[in-house]
Design an enzyme around this catalytic site. Sequence first.
Site, PDB file in Angstrom:
ATOM      1  N   ARG A   1      37.318  62.493  65.858  1.00 41.35           N
ATOM      2  CA  ARG A   1      36.741  63.497  64.958  1.00 41.35           C
ATOM      3  C   ARG A   1      37.290  63.217  63.566  1.00 41.35           C
ATOM      4  O   ARG A   1      38.166  62.364  63.377  1.00 41.35           O
ATOM      5  CB  ARG A   1      36.968  64.941  65.437  1.00 41.35           C
ATOM      6  CG  ARG A   1      38.176  65.253  66.237  1.00 41.35           C
ATOM      7  CD  ARG A   1      39.467  65.092  65.498  1.00 41.35           C
ATOM      8  NE  ARG A   1      39.441  65.749  64.208  1.00 41.35           N
ATOM      9  CZ  ARG A   1      40.143  65.377  63.176  1.00 41.35           C
ATOM     10  NH1 ARG A   1      40.974  64.342  63.243  1.00 41.35           N
ATOM     11  NH2 ARG A   1      40.069  66.010  62.021  1.00 41.35           N
ATOM     12  N   GLY A   2      36.775  63.979  62.581  1.00 45.63           N
ATOM     13  CA  GLY A   2      37.097  63.677  61.181  1.00 45.63           C
ATOM     14  C   GLY A   2      35.941  62.847  60.629  1.00 45.63           C
ATOM     15  O   GLY A   2      35.536  61.861  61.264  1.00 45.63           O
ATOM     16  N   ALA A   3      35.447  63.262  59.459  1.00 44.57           N
ATOM     17  CA  ALA A   3      34.189  62.684  58.960  1.00 44.57           C
ATOM     18  C   ALA A   3      34.164  61.149  58.926  1.00 44.57           C
ATOM     19  O   ALA A   3      33.267  60.529  59.515  1.00 44.57           O
ATOM     20  CB  ALA A   3      33.875  63.285  57.594  1.00 44.57           C
TER      21      ALA A   3
ATOM     22  N   ARG B   1      26.890  64.886  66.225  1.00 46.09           N
ATOM     23  CA  ARG B   1      27.444  65.992  65.427  1.00 46.09           C
ATOM     24  C   ARG B   1      26.648  66.087  64.124  1.00 46.09           C
ATOM     25  O   ARG B   1      26.392  65.058  63.495  1.00 46.09           O
ATOM     26  CB  ARG B   1      28.935  65.784  65.132  1.00 46.09           C
ATOM     27  CG  ARG B   1      29.796  65.904  66.382  1.00 46.09           C
ATOM     28  CD  ARG B   1      31.251  66.049  66.049  1.00 46.09           C
ATOM     29  NE  ARG B   1      31.575  67.365  65.532  1.00 46.09           N
ATOM     30  CZ  ARG B   1      32.766  67.672  65.001  1.00 46.09           C
ATOM     31  NH1 ARG B   1      33.709  66.744  64.903  1.00 46.09           N
ATOM     32  NH2 ARG B   1      33.017  68.881  64.562  1.00 46.09           N
TER      33      ARG B   1
ATOM     34  N   GLN C   1      43.358  71.425  65.044  1.00 47.52           N
ATOM     35  CA  GLN C   1      43.589  70.056  64.545  1.00 47.52           C
ATOM     36  C   GLN C   1      44.863  69.980  63.702  1.00 47.52           C
ATOM     37  O   GLN C   1      45.521  68.946  63.656  1.00 47.52           O
ATOM     38  CB  GLN C   1      42.398  69.584  63.701  1.00 47.52           C
ATOM     39  CG  GLN C   1      41.121  69.312  64.463  1.00 47.52           C
ATOM     40  CD  GLN C   1      40.201  70.523  64.494  1.00 47.52           C
ATOM     41  OE1 GLN C   1      40.668  71.667  64.442  1.00 47.52           O
ATOM     42  NE2 GLN C   1      38.914  70.296  64.596  1.00 47.52           N
TER      43      GLN C   1
ATOM     44  N   ASP D   1      33.609  67.194  54.812  1.00 46.45           N
ATOM     45  CA  ASP D   1      32.637  66.614  55.753  1.00 46.45           C
ATOM     46  C   ASP D   1      31.315  66.299  55.079  1.00 46.45           C
ATOM     47  O   ASP D   1      30.577  65.426  55.530  1.00 46.45           O
ATOM     48  CB  ASP D   1      32.426  67.568  56.934  1.00 46.45           C
ATOM     49  CG  ASP D   1      33.660  67.558  57.822  1.00 46.45           C
ATOM     50  OD1 ASP D   1      34.607  68.307  57.515  1.00 46.45           O
ATOM     51  OD2 ASP D   1      33.702  66.764  58.768  1.00 46.45           O
TER      52      ASP D   1
ATOM     53  N   ASN E   1      33.658  71.795  54.793  1.00 42.91           N
ATOM     54  CA  ASN E   1      34.868  71.274  55.458  1.00 42.91           C
ATOM     55  C   ASN E   1      35.215  72.243  56.583  1.00 42.91           C
ATOM     56  O   ASN E   1      34.542  73.268  56.772  1.00 42.91           O
ATOM     57  CB  ASN E   1      36.016  71.121  54.447  1.00 42.91           C
ATOM     58  CG  ASN E   1      37.172  70.308  55.023  1.00 42.91           C
ATOM     59  OD1 ASN E   1      36.957  69.216  55.547  1.00 42.91           O
ATOM     60  ND2 ASN E   1      38.382  70.826  54.968  1.00 42.91           N
ATOM     61  N   LYS E   2      36.256  71.928  57.316  1.00 39.28           N
ATOM     62  CA  LYS E   2      36.627  72.726  58.488  1.00 39.28           C
ATOM     63  C   LYS E   2      36.682  74.216  58.177  1.00 39.28           C
ATOM     64  O   LYS E   2      37.165  74.619  57.121  1.00 39.28           O
ATOM     65  CB  LYS E   2      37.987  72.219  58.997  1.00 39.28           C
ATOM     66  CG  LYS E   2      38.547  72.923  60.198  1.00 39.28           C
ATOM     67  CD  LYS E   2      37.607  72.967  61.373  1.00 39.28           C
ATOM     68  CE  LYS E   2      37.101  71.610  61.816  1.00 39.28           C
ATOM     69  NZ  LYS E   2      35.994  71.701  62.799  1.00 39.28           N
TER      70      LYS E   2
END
Length: 376
Positions: A49-51, A93, A227, A268, A278-279
Amino acid sequence: MLTQAIRPLVFNGDRLTMIDQTRLPQELIYLDLRTVEEVWEAIRSLRVRGAPAIGLAASFGYALAAAVAPVTDSLEGFVAHMQGVREYLETSRPTAVNLFWAMARMDRVLREETRRLMAAQMPDARSPTSPTSPTSPASAQAMTQQAIVERLRAEAVLIQSEDERSCRAIGENLLTLMTDGMGVLTHCNTGTLATSQYGTALAGFYLAHERGWAIRVFADETRPVLQGARLTAWELQQAGIDVTLICDNMAATVMAQGNVQAVVVGADRIAANGDTANKIGTHGLAVLARHFGVPFYVAAPVSTMDPATATGADIHIEERAAKEVTHVAGERIAPEGVSVYNPAFDVTPHELITAIVTERGICRPDFAMAIGNLTR
Ligand code: MRU
């Protein structure tokens, strides 16, 4: 362990080896993925995960799929097959634009290489192919397709090495906004695990540490998937960086106490006007930072900028399973049947962002103009 020793994604041509991030920090387990379906599942279930890392994993998945694509009568059949692979990976995603950026890049290389090789195959009127030619049309087709597969593998590896260089450059640019002895607050995980190396927001912290600066990092735990607690606290601790874990609802307190001189987060998707997805929880931090007069920095590669998306209102925000909220470490913590809302990301309006730090420089308002210049 130094952060440089952590290799979240290693591609060997016929397999992608990745850290299963859902098992951290208890276990450091590597998965060997050999099919595009396995890569899709790993992205969907947050094993990677993570852009930027999602874009990298998808590129390698695309190359794995190309290698086992059926050999049809024409290269157009191969291109059509790979179009299906691209669309399939893009369903894994929806929010991080790096996935779509990477798929568009792989698709462009596929089409260019196919066109080039088809042109090279065109029969030359002045020298017709001999009827006794040793290479049958079917095996010539297979060899051409194999050449395209090699080109796609090389492109995926290139995307990864470019990402590594970009992250280091983002870190260098972030350093110009940082000082020895400062306290910084970050959210989610934007480190080595979320990229190929160094990370985006965390790259600044790693480079400050390399220089011997004393920085104190406050890491939000980042509910619901944690995370920050599971990944950021782990990787900064591995690197020997002073990291203090806080629950998300403690950010106002550490800022009010004067412990935070900058908030640094990843992204993201950054819309054309600078609004940043973003998150979930990032927007709240930006509001707090404005209240306490703390600069709020977004760190991201240019590939996270999406000039085709006008504003944050146009960004598709992923909603994830209710279980991420109702359960912690497999244990139910909420009553059966309760309604749950679980958006995985939020959008921070550009007015709350002090600067967007990229590998090509630092954007300040007017973001629309700065983003336009960088992505043109
Ligand atoms: O749901 P995730 O873990 O993929 O969300 C990741 C984030 O929001 C990161 O902060 C963002 O992708 C930047 S990663 C360098």
